[in-house]
Design an enzyme around this catalytic site. Structure first.
Site, PDB file in Angstrom:
ATOM      1  CG  ASN A   1      -7.522   8.792  30.010  1.00 42.26           C
ATOM      2  OD1 ASN A   1      -7.772   7.822  29.296  1.00 42.26           O
ATOM      3  ND2 ASN A   1      -6.870   8.685  31.147  1.00 42.26           N
TER       4      ASN A   1
ATOM      5  CE1 TYR B   1     -12.970   5.885  37.820  1.00 44.19           C
ATOM      6  CE2 TYR B   1     -11.885   7.156  36.110  1.00 44.19           C
ATOM      7  CZ  TYR B   1     -11.824   6.408  37.270  1.00 44.19           C
ATOM      8  OH  TYR B   1     -10.616   6.178  37.884  1.00 44.19           O
TER       9      TYR B   1
ATOM     10  N   GLY C   1      -8.057  -2.510  37.040  1.00 42.97           N
ATOM     11  CA  GLY C   1      -8.638  -1.203  37.347  1.00 42.97           C
ATOM     12  C   GLY C   1     -10.004  -1.342  38.002  1.00 42.97           C
TER      13      GLY C   1
ATOM     14  CE  LYS D   1     -16.982  -1.001  32.649  1.00 47.38           C
ATOM     15  NZ  LYS D   1     -16.106  -2.022  32.811  1.00 47.38           N
TER      16      LYS D   1
ATOM     17  CB  ILE E   1      -7.752   3.940  39.403  1.00 48.24           C
ATOM     18  CG1 ILE E   1      -8.670   4.018  40.612  1.00 48.24           C
ATOM     19  CG2 ILE E   1      -7.635   2.482  38.926  1.00 48.24           C
ATOM     20  CD1 ILE E   1     -10.075   3.464  40.367  1.00 48.24           C
ATOM     21  CE1 TYR E   2      -2.868   7.511  35.688  1.00 45.94           C
ATOM     22  CE2 TYR E   2      -2.790   8.098  38.009  1.00 45.94           C
ATOM     23  CZ  TYR E   2      -2.958   8.452  36.691  1.00 45.94           C
ATOM     24  OH  TYR E   2      -3.227   9.755  36.368  1.00 45.94           O
TER      25      TYR E   2
END
Length: 175
Positions: free
Chosen positions: A133, A140, A106, A142, A94-95
């Site tokens: 990161n 993720y 996102g 969250k 996912i970018y």
């Protein structure tokens, strides 16, 4: 903003958004040489063609005013990079372009991945995220993901550690 499935005609747009978002995300923490090597190999026309024609892999663009601002890649079954479990779906990428960070792009791509996982009736979704990161790790967490393992990701000649994270989906009780 709209989400649409990517097809083979989109290969140049995919190559462009893939290289751009990866470089924006990771170039400050990696050598130019390693970045260049990864971008050339990871986003070559041949590799993307193979991925786009794989029936167990799907790409989706996030588009705003006909411009691609982010993308999602998911893998199922044998196309998953590590766990080849038919009861799982891998979110491989996912970018989102940096200028659109914090604007829910996102999250919308992530929601699409979860929708696909539910359509495929899998038990869990998993992914690997670079240990350096923290923004992605928080995102993720969250969304309910928990760390369960680690693996090595090679960026050029540099071996880096990814945290593997998993989200169990609530299976609906069958009637």
């Amino acid at each position: 903003m709209k989400i649409r499935k990517v097809d083979i005609q989109d290969i140049e747009k995919l190559k462009e958004i893939g290289k751009l978002t990866f470089a924006e995300t990771f170039s400050s923490d990696n050598s130019e040489e390693d970045m260049q090597k990864y971008l050339e190999e990871g986003f070559s026309t041949e590799k993307l063609k193979t991925e786009l024609t794989d029936e167990n892999a799907e790409f989706y663009f996030a588009e705003l005013d006909d411009n691609v601002i982010g993308y999602l890649k998911v893998n199922f079954g044998q196309s998953q990079t590590e766990i080849k479990d038919k009861n799982s779906l891998e979110i491989e990428r996912i970018y989102v372009l940096k200028e659109f960070h914090g604007k829910k792009v996102g999250q919308i791509l992530y929601d699409k991945a979860i929708e696909l996982a539910k359509e495929k009736n899998v038990e869990y979704v998993w992914l690997g995220v670079w240990e350096q990161n923290p923004r992605a790790i928080r995102f993720y967490e969250k969304n309910g993901f928990v760390a369960f393992d680690k693996h090595i990701f090679k960026l050029g000649n540099d071996e880096q550690t990814d945290i593997m994270m998993k989200l169990k989906l609530n299976k609906k009780a069958s009637r």
